[in-house]
Design a protein around this motif. Structure first.
Motif, PDB file in Angstrom:
ATOM      1  N   LYS A 148      37.014  22.157 -33.609  1.00 43.29           N
ATOM      2  CA  LYS A 148      35.757  21.624 -33.084  1.00 43.29           C
ATOM      3  C   LYS A 148      35.950  20.960 -31.717  1.00 43.29           C
ATOM      4  O   LYS A 148      34.986  20.778 -30.966  1.00 43.29           O
ATOM      5  N   ALA A 149      37.181  20.575 -31.395  1.00 42.46           N
ATOM      6  CA  ALA A 149      37.519  19.953 -30.101  1.00 42.46           C
ATOM      7  C   ALA A 149      36.669  18.723 -29.821  1.00 42.46           C
ATOM      8  O   ALA A 149      36.217  18.501 -28.690  1.00 42.46           O
ATOM      9  N   LYS A 150      36.453  17.902 -30.837  1.00 43.50           N
ATOM     10  CA  LYS A 150      35.575  16.735 -30.691  1.00 43.50           C
ATOM     11  C   LYS A 150      36.289  15.398 -30.880  1.00 43.50           C
ATOM     12  O   LYS A 150      35.638  14.348 -30.932  1.00 43.50           O
ATOM     13  N   THR A 185      42.651  22.556 -27.694  1.00 45.65           N
ATOM     14  CA  THR A 185      43.324  21.292 -27.394  1.00 45.65           C
ATOM     15  C   THR A 185      43.124  20.916 -25.926  1.00 45.65           C
ATOM     16  O   THR A 185      42.845  19.751 -25.609  1.00 45.65           O
ATOM     17  N   VAL A 186      43.250  21.895 -25.035  1.00 49.56           N
ATOM     18  CA  VAL A 186      42.998  21.641 -23.610  1.00 49.56           C
ATOM     19  C   VAL A 186      41.570  21.162 -23.411  1.00 49.56           C
ATOM     20  O   VAL A 186      41.313  20.169 -22.705  1.00 49.56           O
ATOM     21  N   ASP A 187      40.624  21.854 -24.029  1.00 50.66           N
ATOM     22  CA  ASP A 187      39.211  21.465 -23.888  1.00 50.66           C
ATOM     23  C   ASP A 187      38.979  20.050 -24.405  1.00 50.66           C
ATOM     24  O   ASP A 187      38.280  19.245 -23.769  1.00 50.66           O
ATOM     25  N   ASN A 188      39.562  19.754 -25.561  1.00 51.16           N
ATOM     26  CA  ASN A 188      39.370  18.431 -26.168  1.00 51.16           C
ATOM     27  C   ASN A 188      39.954  17.338 -25.283  1.00 51.16           C
ATOM     28  O   ASN A 188      39.308  16.300 -25.029  1.00 51.16           O
ATOM     29  N   LEU A 189      41.157  17.558 -24.778  1.00 52.20           N
ATOM     30  CA  LEU A 189      41.802  16.560 -23.923  1.00 52.20           C
ATOM     31  C   LEU A 189      40.984  16.300 -22.661  1.00 52.20           C
ATOM     32  O   LEU A 189      40.757  15.149 -22.272  1.00 52.20           O
ATOM     33  N   ILE A 190      40.534  17.374 -22.024  1.00 49.80           N
ATOM     34  CA  ILE A 190      39.748  17.222 -20.795  1.00 49.80           C
ATOM     35  C   ILE A 190      38.434  16.508 -21.076  1.00 49.80           C
ATOM     36  O   ILE A 190      38.035  15.588 -20.341  1.00 49.80           O
TER      37      ILE A 190
END
Length: 261
Positions: A148-150, A185-190
């Motif tokens: 979910k990258a949330k 993970t990249v999307d979530n971190l950014i």
């Protein structure tokens, strides 16, 4: 006192003369004061001691929170105490980092774990009761949450991360997540505010099944072979910071919710 003795003797005498069989429950009660097995304060103290054992790595491998400590852990994780502990770790890390004399070659590295170090998975544990239902960690369910990258940033860690970068360290993110989760993970971190890290290292196919201590030790060894100096390391699990090629200084963030060997 004499009156009480006379009363008890009279009660015994009356029972002995009756035609009914002797029944101790006929005696005046309670003759002995009865207390709860453990008071709430005793449970709190025992659970505080258990959490100390977890954070000091004094306990053997554990899979679930002790049943009597489930509510204690929930209250800790959602209360001010957890935030204070996170802030203290970040503050001490920053003090150390400011006093490190960096080399001129730009090869001084600070290693960060991701889950419960940079990103908080508390929203996932809200759905899973903070251990109140005493679940063993479910990798498949957690994987669905990761996709979910949330996960929000741990704000004290974000502040530390940014200061570490401003001081001139290279930042390597070393996570137990698999390569299949690189994009999310990249999307979530950014989205959580983390920018411009130098490396993001995830488990490859050959790393599946390895204990975290082994996997992360091997990755740190590769860093050293490539000429990097691991000067700082931040993680919520002892497996993030123990093993070979340990950092000159490591910082353990609190996590009484789960244990990864």
């Amino acid at each position: 006192m004499n009156s009480l003795r006379i009363f008890l003797l009279f009660a015994l005498f009356s029972v002995s003369l009756s035609h009914e069989p002797f029944n101790s429950h006929l005696l005046p009660r309670p003759l002995i004061l009865e207390y709860p097995y453990e008071s709430s304060e005793e449970i709190r103290l025992q659970c505080t001691s258990w959490r100390f054992g977890v954070e000091a790595n004094n306990l053997g491998p554990w899979k679930t929170i002790p049943v009597e400590c489930a509510e204690y852990v929930r209250d800790y994780m959602t209360g001010r105490a957890y935030q204070i502990d996170l802030e203290r770790v970040a503050n001490e890390s920053a003090i150390y980092a400011r006093n490190v004399e960096l080399g001129e070659d730009g090869n001084d590295v600070w290693v960060f774990d991701v889950d419960e170090t940079l990103l908080s998975n508390l929203p996932y544990y809200v759905e899973h009761g903070y251990g109140l239902n005493l679940e063993v960690f479910d990798e498949m369910e957690f994987s669905k949450w990761v996709e979910k990258a949330k996960a929000p940033a741990i704000m004290s860690s974000l502040k530390l991360f940014e200061e570490i970068q401003s001081l001139g360290f290279k930042t390597f993110l070393l996570t137990g997540r698999g390569e299949s989760h690189r994009s999310v993970t990249v999307d979530n971190l950014i989205n959580a505010g983390f920018q411009n890290w130098d490396k993001l290292i995830l488990r490859g196919p050959d790393d599946l099944g390895k204990q975290a201590t082994v996997y992360k030790s091997e990755r740190r060894s590769e860093m050293v072979k490539e000429g990097y100096r691991v000067v700082g390391n931040s993680g919520d699990q002892w497996s993030d910071i123990l093993g070979s090629e340990m950092s000159l200084r490591s910082f353990k963030l609190p996590n009484p919710m789960y244990y990864i060997p």
